[in-house]
Scaffold this motif. Structure first.
Motif, PDB file in Angstrom:
ATOM      1  N   TYR A   6       0.834  -1.204   0.000  1.00 26.60           N
ATOM      2  CA  TYR A   6       0.000   0.000   0.000  1.00 26.60           C
ATOM      3  C   TYR A   6       0.868   1.253   0.000  1.00 26.60           C
ATOM      4  CZ  TYR A   6      -3.979  -3.007   1.177  1.00 26.60           C
ATOM      5  OH  TYR A   6      -4.955  -3.964   1.163  1.00 26.60           O
ATOM      6  N   LEU A   9       2.412   1.753  -3.388  1.00 27.81           N
ATOM      7  CA  LEU A   9       1.431   2.262  -4.346  1.00 27.81           C
ATOM      8  C   LEU A   9       1.197   3.755  -4.147  1.00 27.81           C
ATOM      9  CD1 LEU A   9      -0.627   1.814  -6.595  1.00 27.81           C
ATOM     10  CD2 LEU A   9      -2.306   1.187  -4.845  1.00 27.81           C
ATOM     11  N   LEU A  10       1.097   4.191  -2.903  1.00 24.58           N
ATOM     12  CA  LEU A  10       0.892   5.613  -2.626  1.00 24.58           C
ATOM     13  C   LEU A  10       2.103   6.439  -3.074  1.00 24.58           C
ATOM     14  CD1 LEU A  10      -0.801   5.459   0.890  1.00 24.58           C
ATOM     15  CD2 LEU A  10      -1.882   5.943  -1.313  1.00 24.58           C
ATOM     16  N   THR A  13       2.055   6.652  -6.756  1.00 26.09           N
ATOM     17  CA  THR A  13       1.014   7.591  -7.177  1.00 26.09           C
ATOM     18  C   THR A  13       1.490   9.029  -7.065  1.00 26.09           C
ATOM     19  OG1 THR A  13      -0.700   6.038  -6.460  1.00 26.09           O
ATOM     20  CG2 THR A  13      -1.363   8.328  -6.788  1.00 26.09           C
ATOM     21  N   LYS A  17       2.049  11.619 -10.066  1.00 28.11           N
ATOM     22  CA  LYS A  17       1.375  12.911 -10.067  1.00 28.11           C
ATOM     23  C   LYS A  17       2.368  14.053 -10.250  1.00 28.11           C
ATOM     24  CE  LYS A  17      -1.810  16.019  -9.517  1.00 28.11           C
ATOM     25  NZ  LYS A  17      -2.795  16.286 -10.583  1.00 28.11           N
ATOM     26  N   TYR A  49       1.723   1.608 -12.112  1.00 23.96           N
ATOM     27  CA  TYR A  49       0.522   1.876 -11.308  1.00 23.96           C
ATOM     28  C   TYR A  49      -0.558   0.831 -11.587  1.00 23.96           C
ATOM     29  CZ  TYR A  49      -3.768   4.178  -9.767  1.00 23.96           C
ATOM     30  OH  TYR A  49      -4.971   4.447  -9.177  1.00 23.96           O
ATOM     31  N   TYR A 109      -7.285   2.548  -3.285  1.00 23.24           N
ATOM     32  CA  TYR A 109      -7.504   2.942  -4.674  1.00 23.24           C
ATOM     33  C   TYR A 109      -8.153   4.323  -4.748  1.00 23.24           C
ATOM     34  CZ  TYR A 109      -6.724  -2.014  -5.741  1.00 23.24           C
ATOM     35  OH  TYR A 109      -6.192  -3.277  -5.859  1.00 23.24           O
ATOM     36  N   THR A 112      -5.623   7.038  -4.149  1.00 26.23           N
ATOM     37  CA  THR A 112      -4.765   7.285  -5.318  1.00 26.23           C
ATOM     38  C   THR A 112      -5.505   8.097  -6.378  1.00 26.23           C
ATOM     39  OG1 THR A 112      -5.410   5.182  -6.377  1.00 26.23           O
ATOM     40  CG2 THR A 112      -3.508   5.140  -4.898  1.00 26.23           C
ATOM     41  N   ILE A 115      -5.489  11.654  -5.262  1.00 22.98           N
ATOM     42  CA  ILE A 115      -4.181  12.283  -5.483  1.00 22.98           C
ATOM     43  C   ILE A 115      -4.032  12.710  -6.938  1.00 22.98           C
ATOM     44  CG2 ILE A 115      -1.683  11.867  -5.498  1.00 22.98           C
ATOM     45  CD1 ILE A 115      -2.062  10.073  -3.067  1.00 22.98           C
TER      46      ILE A 115
END
Length: 259
Positions: A6, A9-10, A13, A17, A49, A109, A112, A115
């Protein structure tokens, strides 16, 4: 096992971004070749991603299946069934944990997606869009959007529970075989799926035939029949939850066959 994924993934992300923010003016302009580095990095980030999204979804499902089977139907089952709790409580505990991780995965999810949306609109624009959507929806369909959101959310929630319990019931059925239990569980899942698909198609077909004019129409009539389908699906899944839960705990209580 999940928390590092997790976090990764963040972080991915946020990096995506940032690259999108700094590379967007040139990347999305007509002269894309002027920023080839941003294009390559952004492509890699988005590929990673989507790989993360798929991997986490699959891993969540695999862990739900693995922990239920390993904890209750292998050598660990001797310890689990020696605990001073009832069989239905064991099933419920596994269901709650599986549901919890499914919800957490969904929330990750959603974070994300939030974000990615940062900087694309102001809070004022956001609330104005929401108010406009509510007004337009009511004017078009004559129904409060909150009602549709609630009914749809409830359907998704109940469907998730039914899906998990269907897996548990299939595993419980498979462990009744003396050999090839995993294959038997998979076969039970396939058979249950086919039966439910046939029954669902027949029921939905009957409902659709009786409401062909509403499907052909637009506005409130169409939304009413759609709401009916959602509520019928929710009720059906509630019934399936009870059936799968009963099958699982009944087999575990009366036909337990540990390895």
């Amino acid at each position: 096992m999940f928390l590092p994924l997790y976090g990764a993934l963040l972080i991915l992300t946020i990096v995506t971004k940032l690259v999108l923010s700094f590379g967007a003016p040139d990347f999305f302009s007509d002269n894309v070749a002027s920023n080839p580095v941003a294009e390559v990095i952004l492509g890699i980030c988005f590929t990673l991603y989507f790989i993360f999204i798929i991997a986490l979804s699959v891993m969540t499902l695999v862990i739900i299946i693995q922990r239920f089977y390993k904890n209750l139907f292998t050598d660990e089952g001797y310890l689990m069934f020696s605990l001073p709790v009832k069989t239905w409580e064991l099933v419920l505990s596994k269901l709650l944990i599986g549901l919890m991780w499914s919800i957490i995965c969904t929330l990750i999810y959603a974070v994300t997606f939030f974000i990615f949306s940062l900087g694309t609109f102001t809070m004022l624009d956001f609330f104005q869009t929401i108010n406009s959507a509510y007004t337009d929806f009511y004017n078009t369909f004559g129904m409060n959007l909150n009602t549709v959101i609630f009914e749809t959310t409830l359907l998704v929630f109940v469907s998730t529970i039914a899906s998990i319990l269907m897996i548990y019931a299939s595993i419980a059925i498979g462990q009744m075989f003396s050999q090839h239990r995993i294959i038997a569980s998979f076969g039970a899942y396939i058979v249950i799926t086919i039966v439910l698909q046939i029954i669902g198609s027949i029921v939905m077909g009957i409902l659709a035939i009786g409401n062909l004019e509403d499907f052909a129409s637009e506005g409130p009539e169409m939304m009413q029949i759609l709401s009916l389908f959602i509520n019928v699906s929710t009720l059906t899944n509630v019934i399936l939850c009870g059936v799968f839960y009963y099958i699982t705990q009944y087999i575990m209580k009366n036909h337990l066959n540990l390895e």
